[in-house]
Design a protein around this motif. Sequence first.
Motif, PDB file in Angstrom:
ATOM      1  N   HIS A 193       0.840  -1.198   0.000  1.00 12.37           N
ATOM      2  CA  HIS A 193       0.000   0.000   0.000  1.00 12.37           C
ATOM      3  C   HIS A 193       0.876   1.249   0.000  1.00 12.37           C
ATOM      4  CE1 HIS A 193      -3.242  -2.775   0.910  1.00 12.37           C
ATOM      5  NE2 HIS A 193      -2.494  -3.267   1.889  1.00 12.37           N
ATOM      6  N   ASP A 194       0.304   2.350  -0.412  1.00 14.52           N
ATOM      7  CA  ASP A 194       1.040   3.608  -0.478  1.00 14.52           C
ATOM      8  C   ASP A 194       1.712   3.903   0.863  1.00 14.52           C
ATOM      9  OD1 ASP A 194       0.159   3.871  -3.037  1.00 14.52           O
ATOM     10  OD2 ASP A 194      -1.294   5.469  -2.625  1.00 14.52           O
ATOM     11  N   GLY A 195       2.967   4.263   0.789  1.00 17.43           N
ATOM     12  CA  GLY A 195       3.727   4.587   1.992  1.00 17.43           C
ATOM     13  C   GLY A 195       4.471   3.421   2.598  1.00 17.43           C
ATOM     14  N   ASP A 196       4.135   2.192   2.205  1.00 18.19           N
ATOM     15  CA  ASP A 196       4.866   1.031   2.710  1.00 18.19           C
ATOM     16  C   ASP A 196       6.333   1.102   2.290  1.00 18.19           C
ATOM     17  OD1 ASP A 196       2.686  -0.123   3.910  1.00 18.19           O
ATOM     18  OD2 ASP A 196       2.341  -1.637   2.358  1.00 18.19           O
ATOM     19  N   ARG A 197       7.199   0.640   3.170  1.00 13.42           N
ATOM     20  CA  ARG A 197       8.620   0.473   2.836  1.00 13.42           C
ATOM     21  C   ARG A 197       8.894  -1.016   2.669  1.00 13.42           C
ATOM     22  NH1 ARG A 197      11.590   5.175   4.461  1.00 13.42           N
ATOM     23  NH2 ARG A 197      10.069   6.871   4.614  1.00 13.42           N
ATOM     24  N   VAL A 198       9.572  -1.339   1.603  1.00 13.07           N
ATOM     25  CA  VAL A 198       9.869  -2.728   1.274  1.00 13.07           C
ATOM     26  C   VAL A 198      11.375  -2.867   1.111  1.00 13.07           C
ATOM     27  CG1 VAL A 198       9.481  -4.595  -0.374  1.00 13.07           C
ATOM     28  CG2 VAL A 198       7.656  -2.955   0.101  1.00 13.07           C
ATOM     29  N   ALA A 199      11.939  -3.920   1.681  1.00 19.27           N
ATOM     30  CA  ALA A 199      13.364  -4.194   1.524  1.00 19.27           C
ATOM     31  C   ALA A 199      13.563  -5.321   0.521  1.00 19.27           C
ATOM     32  CB  ALA A 199      13.983  -4.579   2.865  1.00 19.27           C
ATOM     33  N   LEU A 200      14.362  -5.057  -0.496  1.00 20.34           N
ATOM     34  CA  LEU A 200      14.783  -6.079  -1.445  1.00 20.34           C
ATOM     35  C   LEU A 200      16.148  -6.557  -0.984  1.00 20.34           C
ATOM     36  CD1 LEU A 200      13.882  -4.253  -4.806  1.00 20.34           C
ATOM     37  CD2 LEU A 200      12.372  -5.472  -3.220  1.00 20.34           C
ATOM     38  N   ILE A 201      16.230  -7.816  -0.571  1.00 20.40           N
ATOM     39  CA  ILE A 201      17.396  -8.322   0.150  1.00 20.40           C
ATOM     40  C   ILE A 201      18.000  -9.493  -0.609  1.00 20.40           C
ATOM     41  CG2 ILE A 201      18.121  -9.465   2.281  1.00 20.40           C
ATOM     42  CD1 ILE A 201      15.915  -7.889   3.719  1.00 20.40           C
ATOM     43  N   SER A 202      19.321  -9.452  -0.813  1.00 18.33           N
ATOM     44  CA  SER A 202      19.917 -10.525  -1.603  1.00 18.33           C
ATOM     45  C   SER A 202      21.305 -10.882  -1.108  1.00 18.33           C
ATOM     46  CB  SER A 202      19.987 -10.140  -3.076  1.00 18.33           C
ATOM     47  OG  SER A 202      20.209 -11.280  -3.872  1.00 18.33           O
ATOM     48  N   LEU A 203      21.648 -12.132  -1.387  1.00 19.54           N
ATOM     49  CA  LEU A 203      22.968 -12.696  -1.096  1.00 19.54           C
ATOM     50  C   LEU A 203      23.400 -13.464  -2.332  1.00 19.54           C
ATOM     51  CD1 LEU A 203      25.282 -13.922   0.712  1.00 19.54           C
ATOM     52  CD2 LEU A 203      23.629 -15.684   1.361  1.00 19.54           C
ATOM     53  N   GLY A 204      24.628 -13.270  -2.757  1.00 15.75           N
ATOM     54  CA  GLY A 204      25.093 -13.973  -3.946  1.00 15.75           C
ATOM     55  C   GLY A 204      26.535 -14.405  -3.820  1.00 15.75           C
ATOM     56  N   ARG A 205      26.900 -15.369  -4.656  1.00 18.53           N
ATOM     57  CA  ARG A 205      28.280 -15.847  -4.622  1.00 18.53           C
ATOM     58  C   ARG A 205      29.214 -14.669  -4.901  1.00 18.53           C
ATOM     59  NH1 ARG A 205      26.168 -17.685  -9.585  1.00 18.53           N
ATOM     60  NH2 ARG A 205      27.446 -17.071 -11.382  1.00 18.53           N
ATOM     61  N   GLY A 206      30.357 -14.742  -4.258  1.00 15.85           N
ATOM     62  CA  GLY A 206      31.303 -13.628  -4.405  1.00 15.85           C
ATOM     63  C   GLY A 206      32.208 -13.416  -3.184  1.00 15.85           C
ATOM     64  N   THR A 207      31.709 -13.316  -1.971  1.00 13.87           N
ATOM     65  CA  THR A 207      30.298 -13.318  -1.563  1.00 13.87           C
ATOM     66  C   THR A 207      29.826 -11.878  -1.396  1.00 13.87           C
ATOM     67  OG1 THR A 207      30.481 -15.451  -0.468  1.00 13.87           O
ATOM     68  CG2 THR A 207      28.706 -14.034   0.267  1.00 13.87           C
ATOM     69  N   HIS A 208      28.615 -11.591  -1.874  1.00 14.27           N
ATOM     70  CA  HIS A 208      28.050 -10.255  -1.790  1.00 14.27           C
ATOM     71  C   HIS A 208      26.721 -10.288  -1.041  1.00 14.27           C
ATOM     72  CE1 HIS A 208      30.911  -9.054  -4.912  1.00 14.27           C
ATOM     73  NE2 HIS A 208      30.506 -10.073  -5.629  1.00 14.27           N
ATOM     74  N   TRP A 209      26.448  -9.213  -0.317  1.00 13.29           N
ATOM     75  CA  TRP A 209      25.158  -8.971   0.300  1.00 13.29           C
ATOM     76  C   TRP A 209      24.653  -7.628  -0.201  1.00 13.29           C
ATOM     77  CZ3 TRP A 209      29.453 -10.806   2.680  1.00 13.29           C
ATOM     78  CH2 TRP A 209      29.361 -12.017   3.398  1.00 13.29           C
ATOM     79  N   ALA A 210      23.346  -7.488  -0.393  1.00 15.27           N
ATOM     80  CA  ALA A 210      22.808  -6.211  -0.866  1.00 15.27           C
ATOM     81  C   ALA A 210      21.387  -6.028  -0.365  1.00 15.27           C
ATOM     82  CB  ALA A 210      22.833  -6.137  -2.395  1.00 15.27           C
TER      83      ALA A 210
END
Length: 336
Positions: free
Chosen positions: A313-330
């Motif tokens: 809904h409008d105003g919601d904050r959403v986190a797009l969270i990822s982990l990948g080989r490398g190793t990287h976090w974002a």
Amino acid sequence: MSFGLVSFGEALGDPAPVADVVAQYTDDVNRVLGYGYRRVHRAAPDVGLTDLAERAARRALDAATLPAARVDLLVLAVTDLTEHLYWDAAADLAYRLGAAGAEAVLLTQACTTGVLSLDTVAGKFATHPEYDTALVIAANRTCEVYWNRMETQPMVFSDGAVATVARRGHPRLRWQVTEAATDGRYAGFYRLDGGGAAAPFAPGAEPPAARDVWHVMEFFDYDPEQFAQYARHLDERMVRVTERACERAGVTVADLARLILVADNERAMTSLAEAHKVPPERTNRALAAEYGHLGAADQLFGLSRLLDAGELHDGDRVALISLGRGTHWACTIIEV
């Protein structure tokens, strides 16, 4: 830098129940079924990564009623290999779409790439004030010669692409921040030992295979406790990256409406949700079970599907969270 996401488009491989096809990939059927995935999406043999990416991109452009010629920046985020070596898939995709005036960028940092692509857009918009519109495509097409989609990692890999149109100043689905971290100690995990400059392909040789989870176990001397400690380290480092992103966005993890994670196995997703102190129901775990792991496309796919379902809904904050080989976090924070 203010920009928002205008539209989405997706292209998925053909669905199949995991239970019906798992024996094609492994003898350890019960282990894979225990991951909790119900379906896998597999592209036909003649469908490449850029074919999926093109389909998703055209659908996103159509949804935005935007001609490709008006795109200033195209970012292609990939998980696996593209169709060819010594070839720029992003440039080829821009040409196929008719985005003749667009700068094309190819990102290849495995499963974190889709999340990091939005940071690339923010940076390009900041340094190129003449750029108003970007097309971002995150895609995964498992290269089954080198990578077993159900055995190389403790996941079920699906084929698919998700595209989004990003526009400077757009008031909805606004990018807030992106945080990232890297630990190069683990860069060798899943490495393909043949085919690079150090060990070129040899005529007539059998195709090499990517290193798999057993090579990871070897790194830890096959010690279950060392491996469990490593798994905890992955979660803890991810939480720190998420918290840093939230701090920059002026929120806390508890304020987030949803955490859209890597579409990992059920146990891993539950563990990461618990590490963030949120219930698994506030993640994309249900989508993961139905669609499998789409590599770099997991987070954009989850965001698009949750929007379509009316769960954001409008105003919601959403986190797009990822982990990948490398190793990287974002982690990228989006405000709906």
